[in-house]
Scaffold this active site. Structure first.
Site, PDB file in Angstrom:
ATOM      1  N   ASN B  76     -40.771 -60.886 -50.456  1.00 40.89           N
ATOM      2  CA  ASN B  76     -40.886 -62.333 -50.601  1.00 40.89           C
ATOM      3  C   ASN B  76     -41.664 -62.916 -49.439  1.00 40.89           C
ATOM      4  O   ASN B  76     -41.729 -62.344 -48.354  1.00 40.89           O
ATOM      5  CB  ASN B  76     -39.494 -62.970 -50.709  1.00 40.89           C
ATOM      6  CG  ASN B  76     -38.870 -63.214 -49.349  1.00 40.89           C
ATOM      7  OD1 ASN B  76     -39.074 -64.265 -48.741  1.00 40.89           O
ATOM      8  ND2 ASN B  76     -38.111 -62.238 -48.855  1.00 40.89           N
ATOM      9  N   PHE B 135     -32.374 -65.332 -36.727  1.00 40.56           N
ATOM     10  CA  PHE B 135     -33.322 -64.822 -35.728  1.00 40.56           C
ATOM     11  C   PHE B 135     -34.208 -63.769 -36.381  1.00 40.56           C
ATOM     12  O   PHE B 135     -34.662 -62.831 -35.732  1.00 40.56           O
ATOM     13  CB  PHE B 135     -32.564 -64.128 -34.579  1.00 40.56           C
ATOM     14  CG  PHE B 135     -31.763 -65.059 -33.705  1.00 40.56           C
ATOM     15  CD1 PHE B 135     -32.308 -66.251 -33.238  1.00 40.56           C
ATOM     16  CD2 PHE B 135     -30.468 -64.717 -33.326  1.00 40.56           C
ATOM     17  CE1 PHE B 135     -31.563 -67.089 -32.411  1.00 40.56           C
ATOM     18  CE2 PHE B 135     -29.720 -65.558 -32.508  1.00 40.56           C
ATOM     19  CZ  PHE B 135     -30.265 -66.751 -32.050  1.00 40.56           C
ATOM     20  N   SER B 136     -34.433 -63.893 -37.674  1.00 35.89           N
ATOM     21  CA  SER B 136     -34.927 -62.681 -38.316  1.00 35.89           C
ATOM     22  C   SER B 136     -35.860 -62.863 -39.493  1.00 35.89           C
ATOM     23  O   SER B 136     -36.280 -61.877 -40.091  1.00 35.89           O
ATOM     24  CB  SER B 136     -33.720 -61.845 -38.746  1.00 35.89           C
ATOM     25  OG  SER B 136     -32.707 -62.665 -39.316  1.00 35.89           O
ATOM     26  N   CYS B 137     -36.228 -64.088 -39.864  1.00 35.15           N
ATOM     27  CA  CYS B 137     -37.166 -64.228 -40.980  1.00 35.15           C
ATOM     28  C   CYS B 137     -38.535 -63.711 -40.526  1.00 35.15           C
ATOM     29  O   CYS B 137     -39.074 -64.176 -39.530  1.00 35.15           O
ATOM     30  CB  CYS B 137     -37.283 -65.677 -41.416  1.00 35.15           C
ATOM     31  SG  CYS B 137     -38.478 -65.866 -42.751  1.00 35.15           S
ATOM     32  N   CYS B 344     -28.111 -25.320 -67.700  1.00 37.33           N
ATOM     33  CA  CYS B 344     -29.556 -25.264 -67.410  1.00 37.33           C
ATOM     34  C   CYS B 344     -30.363 -25.410 -68.700  1.00 37.33           C
ATOM     35  O   CYS B 344     -30.077 -24.763 -69.697  1.00 37.33           O
ATOM     36  CB  CYS B 344     -29.872 -23.929 -66.738  1.00 37.33           C
ATOM     37  SG  CYS B 344     -31.631 -23.625 -66.525  1.00 37.33           S
ATOM     38  N   CYS B 377     -32.835 -18.049 -49.917  1.00 36.70           N
ATOM     39  CA  CYS B 377     -32.311 -19.437 -49.908  1.00 36.70           C
ATOM     40  C   CYS B 377     -31.770 -19.812 -48.528  1.00 36.70           C
ATOM     41  O   CYS B 377     -31.002 -19.063 -47.926  1.00 36.70           O
ATOM     42  CB  CYS B 377     -31.198 -19.574 -50.947  1.00 36.70           C
ATOM     43  SG  CYS B 377     -30.397 -21.183 -50.910  1.00 36.70           S
ATOM     44  N   CYS B 380     -30.997 -25.588 -48.363  1.00 40.12           N
ATOM     45  CA  CYS B 380     -31.494 -26.954 -48.095  1.00 40.12           C
ATOM     46  C   CYS B 380     -31.060 -27.936 -49.179  1.00 40.12           C
ATOM     47  O   CYS B 380     -31.008 -29.132 -48.965  1.00 40.12           O
ATOM     48  CB  CYS B 380     -33.015 -26.958 -47.962  1.00 40.12           C
ATOM     49  SG  CYS B 380     -33.881 -26.654 -49.520  1.00 40.12           S
ATOM     50  N   CYS B 383     -33.326 -28.059 -54.565  1.00 37.54           N
ATOM     51  CA  CYS B 383     -33.189 -27.773 -55.999  1.00 37.54           C
ATOM     52  C   CYS B 383     -32.096 -28.633 -56.618  1.00 37.54           C
ATOM     53  O   CYS B 383     -32.273 -29.220 -57.684  1.00 37.54           O
ATOM     54  CB  CYS B 383     -32.885 -26.295 -56.224  1.00 37.54           C
ATOM     55  SG  CYS B 383     -31.434 -25.719 -55.330  1.00 37.54           S
ATOM     56  N   CYS B 387     -32.859 -31.203 -59.761  1.00 36.13           N
ATOM     57  CA  CYS B 387     -32.418 -30.783 -61.097  1.00 36.13           C
ATOM     58  C   CYS B 387     -32.018 -31.997 -61.923  1.00 36.13           C
ATOM     59  O   CYS B 387     -31.224 -32.819 -61.490  1.00 36.13           O
ATOM     60  CB  CYS B 387     -31.246 -29.818 -60.999  1.00 36.13           C
ATOM     61  SG  CYS B 387     -30.598 -29.335 -62.626  1.00 36.13           S
TER      62      CYS B 387
HETATM   63  C1  FMN Z   1     -36.652 -64.801 -51.430  1.00 34.93           C
HETATM   64  C2  FMN Z   1     -35.863 -64.541 -50.218  1.00 34.93           C
HETATM   65  C3  FMN Z   1     -35.652 -65.550 -49.292  1.00 34.93           C
HETATM   66  C4  FMN Z   1     -34.901 -65.340 -48.154  1.00 34.93           C
HETATM   67  N1  FMN Z   1     -34.668 -66.362 -47.314  1.00 34.93           N
HETATM   68  C5  FMN Z   1     -33.872 -66.181 -46.224  1.00 34.93           C
HETATM   69  C6  FMN Z   1     -33.497 -67.250 -45.391  1.00 34.93           C
HETATM   70  O1  FMN Z   1     -33.885 -68.387 -45.593  1.00 34.93           O
HETATM   71  N2  FMN Z   1     -32.711 -67.003 -44.335  1.00 34.93           N
HETATM   72  C7  FMN Z   1     -32.246 -65.770 -44.059  1.00 34.93           C
HETATM   73  O2  FMN Z   1     -31.505 -65.603 -43.093  1.00 34.93           O
HETATM   74  N3  FMN Z   1     -32.555 -64.720 -44.851  1.00 34.93           N
HETATM   75  C8  FMN Z   1     -33.359 -64.905 -45.928  1.00 34.93           C
HETATM   76  N4  FMN Z   1     -33.606 -63.834 -46.763  1.00 34.93           N
HETATM   77  C9  FMN Z   1     -33.063 -62.512 -46.462  1.00 34.93           C
HETATM   78  C10 FMN Z   1     -31.766 -62.251 -47.213  1.00 34.93           C
HETATM   79  O3  FMN Z   1     -30.765 -63.170 -46.858  1.00 34.93           O
HETATM   80  C11 FMN Z   1     -31.254 -60.839 -46.963  1.00 34.93           C
HETATM   81  O4  FMN Z   1     -31.009 -60.694 -45.596  1.00 34.93           O
HETATM   82  C12 FMN Z   1     -32.219 -59.766 -47.403  1.00 34.93           C
HETATM   83  O5  FMN Z   1     -32.883 -60.143 -48.572  1.00 34.93           O
HETATM   84  C13 FMN Z   1     -31.559 -58.411 -47.625  1.00 34.93           C
HETATM   85  O6  FMN Z   1     -30.535 -58.458 -48.577  1.00 34.93           O
HETATM   86  P1  FMN Z   1     -30.737 -58.071 -50.139  1.00 34.93           P
HETATM   87  O7  FMN Z   1     -31.294 -56.699 -50.192  1.00 34.93           O
HETATM   88  O8  FMN Z   1     -29.384 -58.213 -50.737  1.00 34.93           O
HETATM   89  O9  FMN Z   1     -31.697 -59.074 -50.692  1.00 34.93           O
HETATM   90  C14 FMN Z   1     -34.377 -64.062 -47.906  1.00 34.93           C
HETATM   91  C15 FMN Z   1     -34.591 -63.044 -48.829  1.00 34.93           C
HETATM   92  C16 FMN Z   1     -35.306 -63.265 -49.974  1.00 34.93           C
HETATM   93  C17 FMN Z   1     -35.506 -62.141 -50.955  1.00 34.93           C
HETATM   94  S1  SF4 Z   2     -33.963 -27.658 -62.434  1.00 38.33           S
HETATM   95 FE1  SF4 Z   2     -33.626 -25.449 -62.578  1.00 38.33          FE
HETATM   96  S2  SF4 Z   2     -31.426 -25.245 -62.865  1.00 38.33           S
HETATM   97 FE2  SF4 Z   2     -31.926 -27.367 -63.303  1.00 38.33          FE
HETATM   98  S3  SF4 Z   2     -32.241 -27.410 -65.516  1.00 38.33           S
HETATM   99 FE3  SF4 Z   2     -34.259 -27.092 -64.593  1.00 38.33          FE
HETATM  100  S4  SF4 Z   2     -34.496 -24.868 -64.543  1.00 38.33           S
HETATM  101 FE4  SF4 Z   2     -32.330 -25.242 -64.895  1.00 38.33          FE
END
Ligand code: FMN
Ligand code: SF4
Ligand code: SF4
Ligand code: SF4
Lengths: 404, 419
Positions: B76, B135-137, B344, B377, B380, B383, B387
């Site tokens: 936004n 403090f963060s917009c 599978c 293997c 990690c 897979c 899947c």
């Molecule tokens: C359209 C829009 C406008 C926003 N305006 C503000 C604002 O005026 N003040 C504020 O502190 N945060 C604002 N935010 C941030 C949101 O409050 C929030 O911190 C952020 O979107 C993350 O949360 P969410 O993922 O649930 O949206 C805004 C966010 C969006 C999407």
């Molecule tokens: S990712 Fe591998 S284990 Fe999973 S359905 Fe496909 S072939 Fe079978």
């Protein structure tokens, strides 16, 4: 068709969604306001709400919504003809295809089972008692609704297990016992008691009316019609749909060799007979009905299902004569415009041409503290879900009558 | 379900549930907030009120999409309230009067000491239960405001102090994620007198480029700007900042309000487990509406019932000690995945990913279309993550490295916790 599906008797016809697939489907839902799906459910199950709950991972909440609104929520998820109810007006049709509401409903109800959820609880007693005759969908719907108001409800039913048509009319591939039992368990949680193996005669209705504050009669249409104008209708090997389906279910499919089967009728019951016959290993199965394909009463889902199983259908033909000595050997049909005739070799002929009221109950009328509902009084399309609603409505009337 | 108590006292303010609208267009007037309260939200942080009145561009939003219809990230270019502080004060007064049990947090932003003092006094007078300092917009048209201030510890401390001197209600400093160590300005806010911090605000971003216009999206007459990113996609980053805040020695016991990508009750539980005592939401509400609070509340209640929790405090912060530095991880074992061949479907995604992205530890039977995991293997779990079939590849045998003693090892649950 090159690929015909093979399905054993009772084998599930549709795989259940796991949570990933359910989420994928729920993510397709447009989360509509004034959602058409919710408006189109006869019993008010509120799909748009429970799908939204699934979408936001509140799976238990989804189950709760369904159970609170539709006492047969688990069964309905599996057998409702969604394509002409909730899915019909689905807004997603405007993009591609409707949300698979029935399958999402089944997924949600599965959570009720997994978590042993008890959504409904026994209500404090209101001091009244009601007898419900029949343990089919409408009676169950009425019983649950009354029990929620604190009524002590006893259900009288002729069969071994409750469920009526659910259990003895619908083929188990579409509706398994466990699903029916899940719904019945919820009704029992409400405190409803069941008196199975108790066939209530017409005379006994009056007795019950004295013993109970009210009686609900929801015995449904338990006798299948036979077209007696068809010559040879009484030969050995001729059966009726409900009898055939019940017999198969009670004997778990062990009903002997069916040979070549011809089914007369184009409704859902005929389709269930066709899939059952096919699954029981009939040599051949043919379905013949008088309607055109457009007018055929069966749901598309059901027709697709038997088509998948490789059952051919012949529309626009009426039965003429069942031939054979004492046993069925063949059956002849004429097209509705009398232009052509056809004869099928047959060992079994099944009439699936509609149901009639249970013997002795045909002329029963609403009277005093006796209330009627279900398929006996509604002819709205006779789906399970509409019967449940009819039972619910009768319960409202009974509640008014009892001033509770 | 038994009635589960979702209430919590946050900074001494009783909240009927932890779900608040975060300061943004989802809570910028009376009509909206009353609808949200009726829908079940516990409180709001009212859209940032300033002396400066925002003049917004059009269009002002863009989205980050994956396959499928709903978007996963949201950008936004909005600033703060389009109304004067006087108009906002009237709205807040009326809301406080009509919804006495709901919590009215009010977000404010000044560009100098006088403005911060004025806003603090006036919003307190209007009935704010909590003041949140923005403090963060990241997209203010002046460097004297927004995330530029949030990165400057001196200004954060100074402005927080001024606000605290001009109000009696608790003060929360809302922090920017556009910084490596969110703890640093947070400590400054605490020194200035803040009762808590909230995090995160939006992340500076370019969601995508309009390749024909050769310009970032949204295209504002042929050009665009770097601006704030939010929604489901930012949740992992938000959780990380919350954990950093909760773990810093100088911030022990210092409350946090969690924000960033919350859509479901499960997201909320994750924030709570990392120590957030309050949950704020914007993007999911912009995308789906106030009604999501129904499933947030009900889902949280079911979760608590299932685990036998009677209060949110029973589990708030329980995951904090389990986030540890990489150097302290137990590296003595490998969990070899196992494949359920009944599940599978033979797509070979595991094989492809293991070969091209990991250790070539899956043999592929081209005739049978089945993978086999070999002793190359390393555990990690690439897979397992690629899947497509649920519960097809799951954690299997635990192998201890040479010279390492066998011991009990906790296994991760599937994301869905369900079959
Ligand atoms: C359209 C829009 C406008 C926003 N305006 C503000 C604002 O005026 N003040 C504020 O502190 N945060 C604002 N935010 C941030 C949101 O409050 C929030 O911190 C952020 O979107 C993350 O949360 P969410 O993922 O649930 O949206 C805004 C966010 C969006 C999407
Ligand atoms: S990712 Fe591998 S284990 Fe999973 S359905 Fe496909 S072939 Fe079978
Ligand atoms: S109508 Fe279709 S798209 Fe709309 S809420 Fe119902 S299921 Fe979802
Ligand atoms: S969302 Fe509403 S205000 Fe925004 S462009 Fe569309 S109609 Fe206009």
């Amino acid at each position: 068709m090159t690929q015909v599906r093979k399905l054993a008797y009772g084998e599930k016809s549709e795989p259940a969604y796991d949570v990933r697939l359910a989420m994928q489907e729920a993510a397709r839902c447009l989360l509509c306001i004034d959602a058409p799906c919710s408006q189109d459910c006869p019993v008010g199950t509120n799909p748009s709400k429970f799908i939204r709950s699934i979408r936001f991972r509140n799976f238990k909440g989804a189950a709760k919504t369904i159970r609170e609104n539709n006492i047969l929520g688990a069964s309905c998820g599996k057998i409702c003809p969604q394509e002409r109810l909730c899915e019909k007006g689905c807004s997603r049709c405007g993009i591609d295809k409707p949300i698979q509401i029935g399958r999402l409903q089944s997924f949600a109800m599965e959570q009720e089972k997994i978590f042993g959820m008890k959504v409904l609880e026994k209500a404090p007693s209101c001091g009244k008692k009601v007898a419900c005759i029949g343990a089919g969908p409408s009676s169950l719907g009425a019983a649950a609704e009354l029990a929620k108001r604190g009524v002590a409800v006893t259900i009288f039913d002729e069969n071994k297990e409750p469920g009526g048509l659910l259990r003895y009319g619908i083929t188990p591939s579409r509706l398994d016992d466990a699903t029916i039992d899940q719904d019945i368990a919820a009704i029992k949680e409400l405190g409803v008691t069941f008196e199975q193996n108790h066939k209530v005669s017409r005379e006994e209705v009056a007795e019950l009316a004295k013993k109970f504050d009210a009686v609900y009669v929801g015995v449904g249409l338990s006798t299948s019609k036979v077209l007696k104008f068809v010559k040879g209708w009484d030969k050995q090997g001729v059966d009726t749909a409900l009898n055939f389906l019940k017999n198969a279910r009670v004997k778990n499919g062990q009903i002997g060799d069916l040979g070549k089967v011809v089914i007369i009728g184009g409704g859902d019951v005929a389709m269930d007979c066709a899939s059952t016959a096919k699954q029981l290993g009939a040599k051949s199965v043919n379905v013949v009905f008088i309607e055109t394909m457009e007018e055929m009463p069966a749901s598309k889902k059901e027709l697709d299902y038997i088509t998948e199983l490789g059952v051919p259908v012949l529309p626009f033909f009426k039965p003429l004569e069942i031939k054979g000595e004492s046993k069925v050997e063949a059956i002849s049909f004429a097209s509705m415009d009398d232009e052509s005739q056809v004869t099928f070799k047959a060992d079994t002929v099944i009439f699936a041409v509609g149901q009639a009221p249970t013997e002795g109950f045909a002329d029963l009328k609403q009277d005093g503290n006796i209330f009627l509902g279900g398929d006996m009084v509604v002819s709205r399309g006779r789906t399970v879900v509409e019967s449940v609603q009819s039972g619910k409505e009768a319960a409202f009337a009974i509640a008014d009558f009892l001033k509770i | 379900m038994k009635k589960v108590d979702l209430s919590i006292d946050f900074l001494g303010v009783h909240c009927e549930n932890p779900f608040f609208l975060s300061s943004s267009p989802v809570c910028h007037n009376y009509e909206m907030i009353s609808k949200a309260f009726d829908a079940g939200w516990g409180g709001v942080f009212y859209k940032t009120v300033g002396v400066f009145i925002a003049d917004e561009c059009s269009p002002r939003f863009d989205t980050h999409r994956k396959e499928g219809t709903p978007f996963i990230g949201f950008k936004n270019m909005e600033q703060i309230s389009e109304y004067s502080w006087q108009e906002n004060a009237e709205i807040i007064k009326k809301l406080k009067k009509d919804y006495p049990t709901k919590v009215m947090g009010v977000s404010i932003m000044g560009s100098n000491e006088e403005e911060w003092a004025l806003l603090a006094r006036e919003m307190t007078k209007a009935g704010a239960d909590i003041l949140e300092l923005n403090f963060s917009c990241p997209q203010m048209t002046s460097h004297a405001m927004g995330s530029d201030v949030g990165q400057n510890t001196e200004l954060v401390e100074k402005y927080t102090r001024i606000v605290c001197e001009n109000t009696h209600v608790p003060v929360i400093a809302k922090m920017t994620p556009n910084i490596t160590h969110i703890e640093v300005p947070s400590i400054a806010a605490k020194k200035g007198g803040a009762a808590a911090v909230s995090a995160i605000n939006t992340i500076k971003s370019i969601c995508g480029i309009d390749v024909e216009n050769m310009c970032g999206r949204p295209v504002v007459n042929g050009v665009s700007s770097i601006s704030g990113y939010s929604g489901a996609a930012v949740k992992p980053i938000a959780l990380r900042f919350i954990a950093q805040l909760k773990q810093h020695p100088e911030l022990q016991g210092f409350p946090v309000s969690g924000i960033g990508g919350v859509e479901t009750w499960q997201d909320a539980v994750e924030f709570l487990l990392l120590g957030a005592e309050n949950i704020q939401v914007t993007t999911a509400v912009m995308q789906y509406g106030y009604r999501i609070v129904e499933d947030l509340k009900e889902g949280l209640a079911f979760f608590m019932e299932e685990h036998g929790y009677t209060s949110l405090r029973d589990f708030i912060g329980k995951a904090v000690p389990n986030i540890i530095p990489c150097e302290n991880l137990d590296r003595s074992f490998q969990i070899v995945p196992k494949i359920d061949y009944d599940k599978c479907v033979g797509c070979g995604r595991c094989y492809t990913s293991c070969f091209d992205g990991s250790h070539q530890a899956i043999d592929w039977d081209a005739d049978k279309h089945r993978p086999t995991i070999t002793d190359r293997c390393v555990g990690c779990h690439l897979c397992l993550n690629v899947c497509p079939v649920k519960d097809c590849i799951t954690p299997g045998e635990i192998k201890f490295k040479k010279g390492k003693e066998a011991h009990e090892v906790k296994i991760q649950h599937d994301f869905d916790y369900l079959p």
